[in-house]
Enzyme design. Structure first.
Site, mmCIF file in Angstrom:
data_model
loop_
_atom_site.group_PDB
_atom_site.id
_atom_site.type_symbol
_atom_site.label_atom_id
_atom_site.label_comp_id
_atom_site.label_asym_id
_atom_site.label_seq_id
_atom_site.Cartn_x
_atom_site.Cartn_y
_atom_site.Cartn_z
ATOM 1 N N LYS A 14 5.709 -2.649 -6.777
ATOM 2 C CA LYS A 14 5.799 -3.838 -7.633
ATOM 3 C C LYS A 14 5.864 -3.465 -9.118
ATOM 4 C CE LYS A 14 1.950 -5.674 -6.015
ATOM 5 N NZ LYS A 14 1.510 -4.656 -5.028
ATOM 6 N N ARG A 89 -2.811 -13.351 -5.334
ATOM 7 C CA ARG A 89 -3.215 -12.526 -4.200
ATOM 8 C C ARG A 89 -4.018 -13.323 -3.181
ATOM 9 N NH1 ARG A 89 -3.012 -7.304 -7.289
ATOM 10 N NH2 ARG A 89 -3.524 -5.574 -5.934
ATOM 11 N N ARG A 128 0.686 8.893 -6.463
ATOM 12 C CA ARG A 128 0.921 8.163 -7.716
ATOM 13 C C ARG A 128 0.094 8.740 -8.869
ATOM 14 N NH1 ARG A 128 0.625 1.754 -7.847
ATOM 15 N NH2 ARG A 128 -1.552 1.984 -7.260
ATOM 16 N N ARG A 161 -5.045 7.187 -10.484
ATOM 17 C CA ARG A 161 -5.858 5.985 -10.673
ATOM 18 C C ARG A 161 -7.122 6.121 -9.843
ATOM 19 N NH1 ARG A 161 -2.489 0.467 -9.908
ATOM 20 N NH2 ARG A 161 -4.289 -0.056 -8.636
ATOM 21 N N ARG A 172 -7.908 -1.128 0.212
ATOM 22 C CA ARG A 172 -6.965 -2.023 -0.483
ATOM 23 C C ARG A 172 -5.885 -2.525 0.472
ATOM 24 N NH1 ARG A 172 -5.146 1.782 -4.832
ATOM 25 N NH2 ARG A 172 -3.705 0.168 -5.466
HETATM 26 P P1 AMP Z 1 -3.098 -3.524 -8.799
HETATM 27 O O1 AMP Z 1 -2.826 -2.730 -10.022
HETATM 28 O O2 AMP Z 1 -2.260 -4.782 -8.718
HETATM 29 O O3 AMP Z 1 -3.037 -2.710 -7.545
HETATM 30 O O4 AMP Z 1 -4.604 -4.035 -8.932
HETATM 31 C C1 AMP Z 1 -5.689 -3.129 -8.990
HETATM 32 C C2 AMP Z 1 -6.986 -3.842 -8.651
HETATM 33 O O5 AMP Z 1 -7.218 -4.895 -9.600
HETATM 34 C C3 AMP Z 1 -7.003 -4.540 -7.300
HETATM 35 O O6 AMP Z 1 -7.382 -3.661 -6.252
HETATM 36 C C4 AMP Z 1 -8.056 -5.618 -7.537
HETATM 37 O O7 AMP Z 1 -9.367 -5.084 -7.517
HETATM 38 C C5 AMP Z 1 -7.755 -6.042 -8.968
HETATM 39 N N1 AMP Z 1 -6.740 -7.130 -9.036
HETATM 40 C C6 AMP Z 1 -5.502 -7.068 -9.615
HETATM 41 N N2 AMP Z 1 -4.855 -8.238 -9.503
HETATM 42 C C7 AMP Z 1 -5.699 -9.067 -8.827
HETATM 43 C C8 AMP Z 1 -5.599 -10.408 -8.368
HETATM 44 N N3 AMP Z 1 -4.497 -11.149 -8.583
HETATM 45 N N4 AMP Z 1 -6.661 -10.923 -7.706
HETATM 46 C C9 AMP Z 1 -7.782 -10.204 -7.484
HETATM 47 N N5 AMP Z 1 -7.933 -8.937 -7.867
HETATM 48 C C10 AMP Z 1 -6.905 -8.353 -8.529
#
Ligand code: AMP
Length: 218
Positions: A14, A89, A128, A161, A172
């Site tokens: 994404k 989400r 990554r 990360r 996740r």
């Molecule tokens: P991402 O970079 O999108 O993989 O997000 C990393 C982490 O941030 C996720 O594992 C969640 O803990 C938190 N996070 C990001 N976006 C959301 C969302 N829309 N709702 C809830 N938690 C989020």
């Protein structure tokens, strides 16, 4: 306000595809994950609340997420076009977005569901690397930096990360299946879902999406 959504499991690409798309479409990239990582780095109240959820690979509470998204959209122009990455989400976040769009007379134009087999997701996440300074995304094999550990874009240090470690990755993916995957059906019923095979080269994925994004109005 026009809204486009990138939906897909962690590792589906994404963020990578979003940064390729914003260049040619005038779409503004809104990544809640990036916003939360910034907040954690800055030590803000949102960051302090989000940190423990992120470390475990759990979702940050809906109210927190909707708060930062509303704030971000309030700062933008009325005719802005947004590309959401990692948001919504949950069903509560999806209806929160619907309310925001209704309030400003905006519309949800398309939801791109990036389809990637599980073994590819795990490989992408494990390899990554992100730049600590500017957030650029690399992969040790698929998108390597020119100099090991150094960001091509800004010269910052590239690191894994903290939530890309194996145990957290597994959680996740489970959280995605449990809390987010159901949105595919929600958006299919609304006739806005576009299924995008996304296991191949990132340019192919980008082009599949671009075919559904009209150019900005002059
Ligand atoms: P991402 O970079 O999108 O993989 O997000 C990393 C982490 O941030 C996720 O594992 C969640 O803990 C938190 N996070 C990001 N976006 C959301 C969302 N829309 N709702 C809830 N938690 C989020």
């Amino acid at each position: 306000m026009d809204a486009f959504i990138l939906l897909g499991a962690p590792g589906a690409g994404k963020g990578t595809v979003a940064s390729m798309l914003t260049e040619s479409t005038g779409l503004q990239h809104v990544s809640t994950g990036d916003m939360l990582r910034e907040a954690v780095k800055a030590g803000s109240p949102v960051g302090l609340e989000a940190k423990s959820y992120m470390e475990k690979g759990e979702l940050v509470p809906d109210e927190v997420i909707l708060g930062i998204v509303r704030e971000r959209l309030a700062a933008g122009a009325k005719n802005a076009r947004y590309l959401f990455d990692g948001f919504p989400r949950t069903e509560a976040q999806a209806s929160g977005l619907e309310t925001v769009l209704r309030d400003v007379g905006g519309r949800l134009c398309a939801v791109f569901q990036l389809e990637v087999p599980e073994e590819v997701l795990v490989d992408r996440l494990a390899g990554r690397r992100i730049c600590r300074a500017c957030g650029a995304v690399y992969h040790v094999r698929n998108i390597p930096t020119k100099v090991d550990g150094v960001c091509d874009r800004c010269g910052g240090e590239t690191v894994q990360r903290p939530d890309d470690t194996e145990a957290t990755v597994r959680n996740r993916l489970a959280v995605y299946r449990r809390q987010t995957e159901g949105l595919i059906e929600v958006y299919r019923r609304q006739n806005v879902l576009v299924e995008v095979p996304a296991a191949g080269a990132r340019e192919e994925t980008r082009d599949r999406i671009l075919a559904h994004v009209p150019p900005p109005e002059a």
